[in-house]
Write a protein that holds these residues in place. Structure first.
Motif, mmCIF file in Angstrom:
data_model
loop_
_atom_site.group_PDB
_atom_site.id
_atom_site.type_symbol
_atom_site.label_atom_id
_atom_site.label_comp_id
_atom_site.label_asym_id
_atom_site.label_seq_id
_atom_site.Cartn_x
_atom_site.Cartn_y
_atom_site.Cartn_z
ATOM 1 N N PRO A 33 56.278 -34.339 25.133
ATOM 2 C CA PRO A 33 57.478 -34.809 24.419
ATOM 3 C C PRO A 33 57.136 -35.451 23.073
ATOM 4 N N LYS A 34 55.907 -35.983 22.945
ATOM 5 C CA LYS A 34 55.511 -36.629 21.700
ATOM 6 C C LYS A 34 55.530 -35.646 20.535
ATOM 7 N N LEU A 35 55.193 -34.385 20.793
ATOM 8 C CA LEU A 35 55.206 -33.400 19.709
ATOM 9 C C LEU A 35 56.622 -33.100 19.243
ATOM 10 N N TYR A 86 52.735 -25.387 12.735
ATOM 11 C CA TYR A 86 52.348 -26.782 12.461
ATOM 12 C C TYR A 86 51.543 -27.394 13.616
ATOM 13 N N HIS A 87 51.380 -26.648 14.692
ATOM 14 C CA HIS A 87 50.734 -27.199 15.880
ATOM 15 C C HIS A 87 49.586 -26.317 16.350
ATOM 16 N N TRP A 129 44.366 -22.877 16.015
ATOM 17 C CA TRP A 129 43.905 -22.831 17.402
ATOM 18 C C TRP A 129 43.404 -24.197 17.837
ATOM 19 N N GLY A 130 43.848 -24.607 18.997
ATOM 20 C CA GLY A 130 43.377 -25.852 19.584
ATOM 21 C C GLY A 130 42.192 -25.581 20.496
ATOM 22 N N GLY A 142 48.881 -34.178 24.512
ATOM 23 C CA GLY A 142 49.318 -33.946 23.138
ATOM 24 C C GLY A 142 48.295 -33.258 22.260
ATOM 25 N N LEU A 143 47.315 -32.574 22.894
ATOM 26 C CA LEU A 143 46.296 -31.883 22.105
ATOM 27 C C LEU A 143 46.801 -30.601 21.462
ATOM 28 N N GLY A 144 47.972 -30.171 21.840
ATOM 29 C CA GLY A 144 48.535 -28.958 21.272
ATOM 30 C C GLY A 144 49.632 -28.393 22.153
ATOM 31 N N VAL A 145 50.006 -27.156 21.856
ATOM 32 C CA VAL A 145 51.057 -26.455 22.587
ATOM 33 C C VAL A 145 50.383 -25.471 23.538
ATOM 34 N N ALA A 146 50.874 -25.398 24.764
ATOM 35 C CA ALA A 146 50.246 -24.547 25.770
ATOM 36 C C ALA A 146 51.191 -23.460 26.251
ATOM 37 N N LEU A 147 50.591 -22.397 26.757
ATOM 38 C CA LEU A 147 51.332 -21.300 27.368
ATOM 39 C C LEU A 147 50.927 -21.282 28.834
ATOM 40 N N LEU A 148 51.872 -21.591 29.740
ATOM 41 C CA LEU A 148 51.505 -21.827 31.135
ATOM 42 C C LEU A 148 52.446 -21.132 32.116
ATOM 43 N N PRO A 149 51.923 -20.753 33.288
ATOM 44 C CA PRO A 149 52.778 -20.191 34.337
ATOM 45 C C PRO A 149 53.775 -21.252 34.827
#
Length: 296
Positions: free
Chosen positions: A173-175, A190-191, A219-220, A236-243
């Motif tokens: 949520p911080k992002l 931006y992320h 890329w994170g 908050g290290l970045g945006v993830a793509l998750l199941p």
């Protein structure tokens, strides 16, 4: 038809004991034979192989290079025979230990919470769950069944499809409260995008599926397991793509949020893979039937 080219199994067993203790005396005590008998058996093995396995200096013995090579081979083979023997003895009437090779995050978040019902139905079976997500080798890993992600292509095994995978973009949520909230696909530039090391093409698949352009992306970190990816996103290290099924609790608690409504079918599925050699063991048949029943 030529038979197997094998030396005396008694000589093999004696050689392994002598190599393990580095002593004819201690090996003879274990095997309940005389020291001279143990020495004769090892000599007969050396004569059969036509290579020296030990160097003998007064009261000291030491494996030769050929001896070290052969000892590793013999030790591993005897370990497998011993494990197989114990397994067959313990598997009578379905008893024994079922060893499951498990994808770490799938096991923690999906399978383990369901296992109490299996254990309650079959208390005579002990469970041994190991982390296993590399190349599948039932013999080397000493597992009965495995759960893997892929496309169903495993040889010498019974392969049962379990479920597909629905993936979505999530972040802390911080992002969303920062300088560049994610309000469009373009906002992703931006992320940093967090990657899973065994799914290197997941982000490309997602961008193609939603019809977005991947330009100027940052890329994170690249992480090995999904639970690491989840924690990185929460931190908050970045945006993830998750199941989706792996992050339901995080979404309910609010530690992760979804900037987009898109849920995309992942390029693969989860499978239960059963060793063909062990498929008829009672404990293996019971587990396979139970797990497939969980998805009925």
């Amino acid at each position: 038809m030529r038979g197997r080219l094998l030396p005396s199994l008694n000589a093999i067993r004696t050689f392994e004991a002598v190599a393990r203790y580095n002593s004819f005396t201690r090996a003879a005590e274990e095997l309940n034979v005389t020291q001279s008998a143990a020495s004769r058996l090892v000599r007969s093995l050396e004569e059969y192989l036509q290579v020296p396995l030990f160097t003998r200096q007064s009261r000291r013995i030491e494996l030769t290079d050929q001896g070290r090579f052969y000892n590793e081979l013999v030790r591993d083979s005897l370990d497998l025979i011993e494990a197989g023997t114990v397994e067959l003895i313990s598997s009578k009437e379905g008893k024994g230990t079922l060893t499951i090779g498990m994808l770490p995050t799938f096991g923690t978040r999906w399978l383990v919470p369901r296992l109490p019902s299996f254990q309650e139905a079959h208390p005579e079976i002990s469970l041994n769950i190991i982390s296993s997500d590399g190349e599948l080798d039932f013999t080397k890993e000493r597992i009965d069944v495995a759960i893997r992600f892929g496309h169903g292509e495993w040889k010498d095994a019974i392969v049962d499809p379990l479920m597909g995978e629905e993936i979505q973009v999530v972040c802390s949520p911080k992002l969303m409260q920062g300088e560049h909230p994610i309000i469009s696909y373009d906002s992703l530039r931006y992320h940093r995008l967090i990657r899973h090391s065994t799914r290197p093409n997941s982000w490309d698949h997602w961008f193609r599926s939603v019809g977005a352009h991947r330009e100027d992306q940052q890329w994170g970190p690249t992480l090995e397991h999904f639970f690491m990816v989840i924690q990185a996103a929460v931190a908050g290290l970045g945006v993830a793509l998750l199941p989706t099924f792996l992050i339901e609790d995080d979404l309910r608690s609010g530690t992760l949020v979804t900037p987009f409504t898109d849920r995309i079918a992942g390029p693969g599925a989860y499978y239960l893979i059963t060793s063909a050699a062990k498929s008829e063991l009672p404990r293996v048949k019971l587990f396979r039937r139970w797990l497939l029943g969980q998805l009925a």
